[in-house]
Motif scaffolding. Sequence first.
Motif, PDB file in Angstrom:
ATOM      1  N   ASN A 275       0.607  34.163  -2.854  1.00 16.74           N
ATOM      2  CA  ASN A 275       0.352  34.219  -1.412  1.00 16.74           C
ATOM      3  C   ASN A 275      -0.845  33.358  -0.994  1.00 16.74           C
ATOM      4  O   ASN A 275      -1.509  33.655   0.004  1.00 16.74           O
ATOM      5  CB  ASN A 275       0.113  35.665  -0.960  1.00 16.74           C
ATOM      6  N   LYS A 276      -1.121  32.298  -1.732  1.00 13.67           N
ATOM      7  CA  LYS A 276      -2.223  31.384  -1.416  1.00 13.67           C
ATOM      8  C   LYS A 276      -1.709  29.954  -1.443  1.00 13.67           C
ATOM      9  O   LYS A 276      -0.916  29.584  -2.310  1.00 13.67           O
ATOM     10  CB  LYS A 276      -3.375  31.526  -2.420  1.00 13.67           C
ATOM     11  N   LYS A 277      -2.192  29.161  -0.520  1.00 12.07           N
ATOM     12  CA  LYS A 277      -1.801  27.755  -0.460  1.00 12.07           C
ATOM     13  C   LYS A 277      -2.820  26.826  -1.112  1.00 12.07           C
ATOM     14  O   LYS A 277      -2.496  25.689  -1.452  1.00 12.07           O
ATOM     15  CB  LYS A 277      -1.601  27.323   0.993  1.00 12.07           C
ATOM     16  N   ASP A 278      -4.058  27.289  -1.269  1.00 10.59           N
ATOM     17  CA  ASP A 278      -5.122  26.398  -1.738  1.00 10.59           C
ATOM     18  C   ASP A 278      -5.124  26.294  -3.263  1.00 10.59           C
ATOM     19  O   ASP A 278      -6.060  26.704  -3.950  1.00 10.59           O
ATOM     20  CB  ASP A 278      -6.482  26.870  -1.228  1.00 10.59           C
ATOM     21  N   ILE A 279      -4.062  25.733  -3.810  1.00 15.19           N
ATOM     22  CA  ILE A 279      -3.945  25.556  -5.252  1.00 15.19           C
ATOM     23  C   ILE A 279      -4.417  24.157  -5.651  1.00 15.19           C
ATOM     24  O   ILE A 279      -4.559  23.269  -4.811  1.00 15.19           O
ATOM     25  CB  ILE A 279      -2.494  25.786  -5.722  1.00 15.19           C
ATOM     26  N   TYR A 311     -12.389  29.556 -25.306  1.00 16.05           N
ATOM     27  CA  TYR A 311     -11.863  28.506 -26.175  1.00 16.05           C
ATOM     28  C   TYR A 311     -10.452  28.812 -26.679  1.00 16.05           C
ATOM     29  O   TYR A 311      -9.763  27.913 -27.172  1.00 16.05           O
ATOM     30  CB  TYR A 311     -12.789  28.296 -27.375  1.00 16.05           C
ATOM     31  N   GLU A 312     -10.006  30.065 -26.567  1.00 18.70           N
ATOM     32  CA  GLU A 312      -8.673  30.443 -27.038  1.00 18.70           C
ATOM     33  C   GLU A 312      -7.625  30.471 -25.932  1.00 18.70           C
ATOM     34  O   GLU A 312      -6.422  30.515 -26.220  1.00 18.70           O
ATOM     35  CB  GLU A 312      -8.727  31.819 -27.710  1.00 18.70           C
ATOM     36  N   LEU A 313      -8.038  30.454 -24.671  1.00 18.09           N
ATOM     37  CA  LEU A 313      -7.070  30.540 -23.577  1.00 18.09           C
ATOM     38  C   LEU A 313      -6.173  29.315 -23.552  1.00 18.09           C
ATOM     39  O   LEU A 313      -6.639  28.182 -23.644  1.00 18.09           O
ATOM     40  CB  LEU A 313      -7.795  30.678 -22.234  1.00 18.09           C
ATOM     41  N   ASP A 314      -4.872  29.551 -23.397  1.00 18.66           N
ATOM     42  CA  ASP A 314      -3.896  28.466 -23.430  1.00 18.66           C
ATOM     43  C   ASP A 314      -3.475  27.995 -22.039  1.00 18.66           C
ATOM     44  O   ASP A 314      -2.659  27.078 -21.925  1.00 18.66           O
ATOM     45  CB  ASP A 314      -2.654  28.909 -24.205  1.00 18.66           C
ATOM     46  N   GLY A 315      -4.018  28.621 -20.986  1.00 20.18           N
ATOM     47  CA  GLY A 315      -3.625  28.262 -19.635  1.00 20.18           C
ATOM     48  C   GLY A 315      -4.781  27.763 -18.800  1.00 20.18           C
ATOM     49  O   GLY A 315      -5.932  27.697 -19.248  1.00 20.18           O
ATOM     50  N   LEU A 316      -4.453  27.416 -17.559  1.00 19.54           N
ATOM     51  CA  LEU A 316      -5.434  26.911 -16.596  1.00 19.54           C
ATOM     52  C   LEU A 316      -5.373  27.726 -15.315  1.00 19.54           C
ATOM     53  O   LEU A 316      -4.303  28.224 -14.936  1.00 19.54           O
ATOM     54  CB  LEU A 316      -5.140  25.446 -16.249  1.00 19.54           C
ATOM     55  N   SER A 317      -6.502  27.821 -14.635  1.00 25.94           N
ATOM     56  CA  SER A 317      -6.487  28.404 -13.302  1.00 25.94           C
ATOM     57  C   SER A 317      -5.691  27.500 -12.364  1.00 25.94           C
ATOM     58  O   SER A 317      -5.726  26.269 -12.483  1.00 25.94           O
ATOM     59  CB  SER A 317      -7.910  28.556 -12.764  1.00 25.94           C
ATOM     60  N   LEU A 318      -4.994  28.115 -11.432  1.00 26.38           N
ATOM     61  CA  LEU A 318      -4.250  27.351 -10.436  1.00 26.38           C
ATOM     62  C   LEU A 318      -5.080  27.076  -9.199  1.00 26.38           C
ATOM     63  O   LEU A 318      -4.589  26.458  -8.256  1.00 26.38           O
ATOM     64  CB  LEU A 318      -2.975  28.121 -10.048  1.00 26.38           C
ATOM     65  N   PHE A 319      -6.347  27.498  -9.210  1.00 23.84           N
ATOM     66  CA  PHE A 319      -7.218  27.319  -8.043  1.00 23.84           C
ATOM     67  C   PHE A 319      -8.315  26.279  -8.264  1.00 23.84           C
ATOM     68  O   PHE A 319      -8.375  25.278  -7.566  1.00 23.84           O
ATOM     69  CB  PHE A 319      -7.843  28.665  -7.648  1.00 23.84           C
ATOM     70  N   SER A 320      -9.191  26.500  -9.211  1.00 23.96           N
ATOM     71  CA  SER A 320     -10.311  25.589  -9.439  1.00 23.96           C
ATOM     72  C   SER A 320      -9.814  24.220  -9.902  1.00 23.96           C
ATOM     73  O   SER A 320      -8.722  24.112 -10.470  1.00 23.96           O
ATOM     74  CB  SER A 320     -11.268  26.171 -10.479  1.00 23.96           C
ATOM     75  N   PRO A 321     -10.607  23.176  -9.690  1.00 24.06           N
ATOM     76  CA  PRO A 321     -10.179  21.827 -10.090  1.00 24.06           C
ATOM     77  C   PRO A 321      -9.811  21.754 -11.559  1.00 24.06           C
ATOM     78  O   PRO A 321     -10.478  22.330 -12.423  1.00 24.06           O
ATOM     79  CB  PRO A 321     -11.412  20.966  -9.785  1.00 24.06           C
ATOM     80  N   ALA A 322      -8.722  21.046 -11.853  1.00 22.72           N
ATOM     81  CA  ALA A 322      -8.263  20.839 -13.224  1.00 22.72           C
ATOM     82  C   ALA A 322      -8.361  19.358 -13.560  1.00 22.72           C
ATOM     83  O   ALA A 322      -8.036  18.505 -12.740  1.00 22.72           O
ATOM     84  CB  ALA A 322      -6.832  21.333 -13.391  1.00 22.72           C
ATOM     85  N   ASP A 323      -8.812  19.064 -14.769  1.00 18.37           N
ATOM     86  CA  ASP A 323      -9.001  17.676 -15.192  1.00 18.37           C
ATOM     87  C   ASP A 323      -7.866  17.156 -16.071  1.00 18.37           C
ATOM     88  O   ASP A 323      -7.556  15.966 -16.040  1.00 18.37           O
ATOM     89  CB  ASP A 323     -10.314  17.542 -15.967  1.00 18.37           C
ATOM     90  N   ALA A 324      -7.268  18.039 -16.864  1.00 19.33           N
ATOM     91  CA  ALA A 324      -6.236  17.608 -17.816  1.00 19.33           C
ATOM     92  C   ALA A 324      -5.463  18.829 -18.293  1.00 19.33           C
ATOM     93  O   ALA A 324      -5.888  19.976 -18.110  1.00 19.33           O
ATOM     94  CB  ALA A 324      -6.869  16.890 -19.000  1.00 19.33           C
ATOM     95  N   PHE A 325      -4.313  18.591 -18.905  1.00 17.29           N
ATOM     96  CA  PHE A 325      -3.538  19.661 -19.530  1.00 17.29           C
ATOM     97  C   PHE A 325      -2.663  19.039 -20.614  1.00 17.29           C
ATOM     98  O   PHE A 325      -2.721  17.842 -20.869  1.00 17.29           O
ATOM     99  CB  PHE A 325      -2.706  20.433 -18.493  1.00 17.29           C
ATOM    100  N   ASN A 326      -1.865  19.875 -21.269  1.00 13.22           N
ATOM    101  CA  ASN A 326      -0.906  19.415 -22.274  1.00 13.22           C
ATOM    102  C   ASN A 326      -1.588  18.728 -23.451  1.00 13.22           C
ATOM    103  O   ASN A 326      -1.128  17.693 -23.945  1.00 13.22           O
ATOM    104  CB  ASN A 326       0.118  18.466 -21.633  1.00 13.22           C
ATOM    105  N   LEU A 327      -2.663  19.324 -23.937  1.00 15.28           N
ATOM    106  CA  LEU A 327      -3.348  18.787 -25.109  1.00 15.28           C
ATOM    107  C   LEU A 327      -2.484  18.979 -26.355  1.00 15.28           C
ATOM    108  O   LEU A 327      -1.927  20.041 -26.580  1.00 15.28           O
ATOM    109  CB  LEU A 327      -4.695  19.493 -25.302  1.00 15.28           C
ATOM    110  N   LYS A 328      -2.381  17.917 -27.161  1.00 13.26           N
ATOM    111  CA  LYS A 328      -1.671  17.984 -28.435  1.00 13.26           C
ATOM    112  C   LYS A 328      -2.449  17.185 -29.466  1.00 13.26           C
ATOM    113  O   LYS A 328      -3.231  16.289 -29.123  1.00 13.26           O
ATOM    114  CB  LYS A 328      -0.242  17.436 -28.308  1.00 13.26           C
ATOM    115  N   GLY A 329      -2.226  17.505 -30.731  1.00 15.74           N
ATOM    116  CA  GLY A 329      -2.937  16.796 -31.782  1.00 15.74           C
ATOM    117  C   GLY A 329      -2.151  16.733 -33.074  1.00 15.74           C
ATOM    118  O   GLY A 329      -1.283  17.571 -33.325  1.00 15.74           O
ATOM    119  N   VAL A 330      -2.454  15.739 -33.894  1.00 17.42           N
ATOM    120  CA  VAL A 330      -1.822  15.604 -35.205  1.00 17.42           C
ATOM    121  C   VAL A 330      -2.838  14.996 -36.161  1.00 17.42           C
ATOM    122  O   VAL A 330      -3.649  14.148 -35.780  1.00 17.42           O
ATOM    123  CB  VAL A 330      -0.546  14.731 -35.118  1.00 17.42           C
TER     124      VAL A 330
END
Length: 418
Positions: A275-279, A311-330
Amino acid sequence: MNKLFLVILLCLTGSITLAQQPERKTLFIITDGIPVDIIHKASTPNLDRIEQEGIFLESYVGGERGGITQTPTISSNCYATLITGTWVNKHNVWDNNIANPNYNYPTIFRLYKDAYPDGKTAIYSTWLDNRTKLLGEGLDATKNLKIDYAFDGLEHDTINYPHDKHSNYIKKIDAAVASEAASSISKNGPDLSWVYLQYTDDAGHHYGNSPEFYNSITYHDALIGLIYDAVKQREEEYNEEWLFIVATDHGRTPLTARSHGGQSDSERNTWMVINKKDINDYALNYRTAAVDLLPTIADYMNIAIDQSTLYELDGLSLFSPADAFNLKGVLIDNSKLLLSWTSISKNSDTTAEVYISTTNNIKEGNPDRYIKIGEVPLKEELALLSIEMPEVSDFLKVVLKTPNHTLNYWVRKVGSEK
């Protein structure tokens, strides 16, 4: 004299304005087993009005296909994912038996009580295990978490709710749960609430992709509207501001929609209505994940989270600014770490710090030691870093620390077992 009077008046006005800021509260509803492609086939006037005030977001469950985080699309696994912000490799809820959940990855309720011991929590649920097993109420492992308002367990009352093969008793229990939730919210206004409604999942199993299934969704929609009306009443009468989220836990098998548990797109694809638009740009432009629920609520409710948990959380807030997602490594030759991610930041000069740990002590409730191995420009979306892997460790945990949040990923040594 007039200037002094004006200064005093401004100070008083500011104090009054501050005191009158709305009190923030959160309620989330899980309506079980409604695929994203089917939700639009049913009549949902109440979800529609919530969407009009906020937004409908397509989401997903199941973790990374074929990766360490791959999570079965079974109800309890998905509930655990929603309320802990982690995938199954951490919360350890593998099926509906909920045999050995790892409470060292705390639920949003535990985090809320840690931050606000005097705050009030509630659960209104058609399944008792949500409180007793997933939240772990009263257990030493959850620091004796106590839910202040609870209404559940009616599925064990076979006198008032005799069981039948078409799950009509679940339909009646859902109605009782929603009615109690609306009444309790109107009267008590708990700060953090979870409502769980089950009948849609049962209808999907019984009838598959059919008018009967669509009708069950419309039935839940009416119950959701009852609860939303209670929230709107609280906002009007008590100067409160509520975050209201409706989500489903998993999709269903293709075409028939009779089952779930696998990794097909239709079983992984879910949705949420807020119920919020400011995502933020992440929620607006990309598919969100079930693990985003916890950090979103924590962000909205100003819940401080310690570094070990963060450091263990796998998700992001849908409100505060986000810089990146979908981190992967090998790992390459067990001496170089190749990282990739998707950049969101609009600042081309934004950098992130990379930390690694070769232990997983948090699994037992103890902190891990992280070391910084470099900094990377986010716009590049790729980095190759030299590392030293100890012989005794078969994997490492990677944390990408951006200006606004953290991302993490588990990397296995080449040749190590999954």
